[in-house]
Design a protein around this motif. Structure first.
Motif, mmCIF file in Angstrom:
data_model
loop_
_atom_site.group_PDB
_atom_site.id
_atom_site.type_symbol
_atom_site.label_atom_id
_atom_site.label_comp_id
_atom_site.label_asym_id
_atom_site.label_seq_id
_atom_site.Cartn_x
_atom_site.Cartn_y
_atom_site.Cartn_z
ATOM 1 N N ALA A 29 45.558 19.383 49.785
ATOM 2 C CA ALA A 29 45.625 17.964 49.414
ATOM 3 C C ALA A 29 46.600 17.759 48.253
ATOM 4 O O ALA A 29 46.713 18.617 47.384
ATOM 5 C CB ALA A 29 44.238 17.456 49.035
ATOM 6 N N CYS B 63 43.982 14.467 45.016
ATOM 7 C CA CYS B 63 43.320 13.928 46.203
ATOM 8 C C CYS B 63 42.449 15.009 46.813
ATOM 9 O O CYS B 63 42.620 16.190 46.538
ATOM 10 C CB CYS B 63 44.349 13.518 47.250
ATOM 11 S SG CYS B 63 45.583 12.391 46.634
ATOM 12 N N THR B 64 41.528 14.589 47.663
ATOM 13 C CA THR B 64 40.779 15.578 48.442
ATOM 14 C C THR B 64 41.199 15.443 49.902
ATOM 15 O O THR B 64 41.763 14.426 50.309
ATOM 16 C CB THR B 64 39.263 15.353 48.344
ATOM 17 O OG1 THR B 64 38.971 14.075 48.897
ATOM 18 C CG2 THR B 64 38.793 15.429 46.911
ATOM 19 N N THR C 131 48.636 13.095 43.064
ATOM 20 C CA THR C 131 49.490 11.907 42.954
ATOM 21 C C THR C 131 50.003 11.779 41.527
ATOM 22 O O THR C 131 49.422 12.339 40.602
ATOM 23 C CB THR C 131 48.714 10.631 43.331
ATOM 24 O OG1 THR C 131 47.557 10.586 42.515
ATOM 25 C CG2 THR C 131 48.310 10.655 44.791
ATOM 26 N N SER D 182 39.920 12.381 52.049
ATOM 27 C CA SER D 182 40.547 11.065 52.087
ATOM 28 C C SER D 182 41.617 10.967 53.176
ATOM 29 O O SER D 182 42.144 9.895 53.428
ATOM 30 C CB SER D 182 41.127 10.717 50.710
ATOM 31 O OG SER D 182 41.931 11.771 50.251
ATOM 32 N N ASN E 81 53.124 12.168 49.257
ATOM 33 C CA ASN E 81 51.730 11.884 48.899
ATOM 34 C C ASN E 81 50.754 12.117 50.051
ATOM 35 O O ASN E 81 49.792 11.368 50.225
ATOM 36 C CB ASN E 81 51.581 10.462 48.353
ATOM 37 C CG ASN E 81 52.376 10.295 47.079
ATOM 38 O OD1 ASN E 81 52.444 11.213 46.259
ATOM 39 N ND2 ASN E 81 53.014 9.149 46.934
#
Lengths: 407, 251
Positions: free
Chosen positions: B246, A397-398, B249, A401, B225
């Motif tokens: 970050a 993910c960044t 996932t 987001s 998450n």
């Protein structure tokens, strides 16, 4: 022959420990048997030189000379030609050589070789051979190399002289004379002044670039990778200031059994090459997929799975990104079919991708839609399953987001 | 001699300033430094937008600190190389006159003028405020050990938190795996209203943890998450760091 091991080695690393490449030897049996019945080899250098790596630091060194006085040119001009024509043309290039220490270039033969390396146009040259070259047995034949194009047989020479003045571009003369300029800086100046990659590569190879005390001859196959690597690294540094492309772009090109699919993904710079050598292609008797990858900060070790082609491909793609003033994450999938039965050198990869980037491309919003669009066409349907870059793109993910409330 | 007025005229121990720079450098090579009366702060996000750092050094960390508010753009890498010229206990002086685009660093008899970067060429970073339900205070040495052990196994590590304790693990493609479990009784603090599990890229996490020098414990906040926030103070609480990382996932 050894499957995966051969794909990794590409005839250059002696991974099978046989001391020679059985595959290269096999194809060299398919090549023309050439003889030359005189000690006086008069002809034209395309211009090209070859510095071997066997026995380093004592190596075979010398120019390539075509006795027919035909203008053969450099690989940059061969793109588009048929494989048979390339093999036929390049296998008439004799390799008059001497054994030399890479650190010592101060003799007449090597000086003449260096002058040929500096020339931008073909040079007429005369080599006096130790003896006429008569085709004798299966081993003295056309040389096949994974990095360099095919070449004619190696013959020991006693003398080498140029029978006309080489035509040396002013920039080449300037960079070669500047013995305080590093090889990286020198190469990049030449590149920015439109000196071709093969020209820069033969300057590196003949020991004419770099700070004076580090100058030495560099085996051709190392010099090919070095020029692609150094120049693309300089371009990557510039790319990192560019904005990211807007959408996924898919480019495609094919040439002599080499199929390239180039995916540009809207994300910061990173690069991956995945190869699959299909059954019947040169290095593989079964479907094998292997790859190399670098993230934003680049790689610290050699791209040992893809080898020289990795750097040639990287140069071709970074040239495109530089032209459009953007950056992107790049995945290149190369599929090699049985049509590519003789390796022709990494120039083929560089030029085919350069040409691909000039063609119209398709645009996608989703990388998996782009990948799905080629599934019908490719032989190895699961080629992307081991992609490191896709794995990161998919799973990482960044922070953006999660950007809802800011302070 | 004409006296020069500086926008920034400061003296600081080189190891304190060095640690501040290492923290920023673990995420970015270039950053803006915001200079105010209360101290110097850097907020930066890496090019791939995976990690952020918000580091500050209060005015009290300096032996001398006279400033006018300003913002400068600095190659953190270059500046840390300059600061490395000093010995740990040396004081270094840092001056910026606001006119020339350079920073003057004085280490004993050595004077180094270092060119600056136009701050408008460096993008702004904004720290999102996130509700992260779990938190734990964990020893830096434990973290370093677990990361060192995981680096050869996988490119990410997983963190897990529940009432019984905190664990760090990694799993490779083959049978290789590593797990470190720290029981609640061994932890300084733990808050786990639920079982929390999340994965993070190891290269980034490793860079963040490696640069921690003058503190023994860090505060980690995370949710399943969701990004991880790591906080700690350094230089006797005169410096403060907040990292954001970050998650990765599972699919």
């Amino acid at each position: 022959m050894f499957g995966n091991l051969c794909v990794k080695c590409k005839g250059g690393r002696n991974l099978c420990k046989l001391g020679y490449c059985p595959l290269l030897r096999k194809v060299s049996d398919m090549l023309p048997k050439i003889s030359y019945r005189s000690k006086d080899l008069n002809g034209q250098a395309p211009p090209s030189i070859f510095i071997g790596s066997y026995g380093y630091p004592k190596v075979f060194a010398g120019p390539l000379i075509s006795p027919n006085n035909r203008n053969i040119g450099n690989p940059e001009n061969w793109y588009g030609m048929k494989m048979e024509d390339i093999v036929l043309k390049s296998s008439t290039l004799f390799r008059p050589s001497i054994i030399a220490d890479v650190h010592r270039t101060g003799n007449k033969i090597l000086e003449a070789t260096q002058e040929i390396a500096m020339s931008i146009k073909p040079v007429d040259a005369e080599a006096i051979l130790s003896k006429p070259y008569i085709y004798n047995n299966v081993y003295d034949k056309v040389k096949i190399d994974f990095f360099m194009h095919p070449m004619g047989p190696k013959i020991e020479m006693e003398r080498l002289s140029l029978t006309e003045n080489p035509s040396i571009p002013r920039k080449v003369d300037y960079v070669v004379s500047d013995t305080d300029l590093s090889a990286v800086e020198g190469s990049y100046i030449l590149y920015q002044n439109d000196i071709s990659i093969s020209h820069i590569q033969r300057l590196i190879s003949s020991g004419l670039l770099g700070v004076s005390r580090y100058r030495k001859m560099v085996p051709t196959r190392w010099a090919i990778t070095a020029s692609d690597d150094m120049i693309s690294k300089m371009i990557i540094k510039e790319l990192k200031n560019n904005s990211v492309i807007d959408k996924i772009e898919l480019f495609y090109n094919k040439y002599i059994g080499n199929y390239f699919y180039i995916f540009l993904i809207p994300r910061v710079w990173s690069f991956e090459v995945i190869e699959s050598w299909q059954k019947g292609s040169f290095y593989s008797s079964v479907t094998v997929g292997s790859g190399d990858f670098e993230d934003y900060d680049g790689r610290k070790d050699y791209a040992a799975n893809v080898t020289g082609g990795y750097y040639a491909a990287r140069l071709a793609v970074t040239e495109y990104l530089k032209k459009i003033n953007k950056q992107a994450s790049v995945i290149i999938y190369r599929e090699v079919s049985s049509e590519y039965s003789i390796p022709l050198g990494v120039w083929l990869i560089r030029e085919t991708i350069r040409d691909a980037m000039k063609k119209p491309y398709r645009v996608y919003d989703d990388i998996y839609a782009a990948i799905a669009s080629i599934t019908e066409t490719v032989k190895a349907k699961e080629w992307y399953k081991n992609s490191k870059l896709l794995n990161i793109i998919k799973k990482q993910c960044t922070i953006d987001s999660f950007l809802t409330v800011t302070n | 001699m004409k006296s020069v007025t500086y926008m920034l005229d400061a003296v600081i121990k080189s190891d304190t300033f060095g640690e501040f720079l290492e923290v920023i450098y673990s995420v970015v090579e270039e950053s803006k430094l915001k200079i105010t009366k209360t101290g110097i702060t850097a907020k930066a996000m890496d090019a791939a937008h995976i990690a952020m750092v918000d580091a500050s050094l209060s005015a009290e960390a300096f032996e001398k600190y006279t400033v006018e508010e300003c913002e400068i753009g600095v190659s953190i890498n270059k500046l840390r190389e300059v600061v490395k010229l000093a010995r740990a206990e040396d004081s270094i002086s840092i001056a910026y006159d606001g006119k020339m685009s350079s920073l003057k660093i004085t280490i004993g008899n050595l004077v180094r003028d270092m060119s600056l970067i136009n701050p408008s060429s460096i993008s702004d970073a904004k720290m999102p405020s996130l509700e992260l339900i779990g938190s734990v205070i964990v020893g830096v040495n434990d973290l370093k050990q677990a990361i060192r052990g995981s680096e050869s196994i996988s490119d990410h590590i997983s963190l897990m938190l529940d009432k019984t304790g905190f664990s760090i693990g990694s799993e490779g493609d083959s049978a290789d795996k590593l797990n470190m479990k720290i029981e609640t009784s061994e932890l300084k603090a733990l808050n786990a209203p639920d079982v929390i599990k999340s994965m993070y890229p190891i290269d980034y996490f490793s860079n963040m943890v490696k640069c921690i020098k003058s503190t023994d414990y860090v505060n980690i906040f995370f949710s399943s998450n969701y990004p991880l926030r790591m906080e700690f103070n350094f230089a006797g609480d005169k410096g403060a760091v907040r990292y954001l990382l970050a998650p990765r996932t599972s699919d």
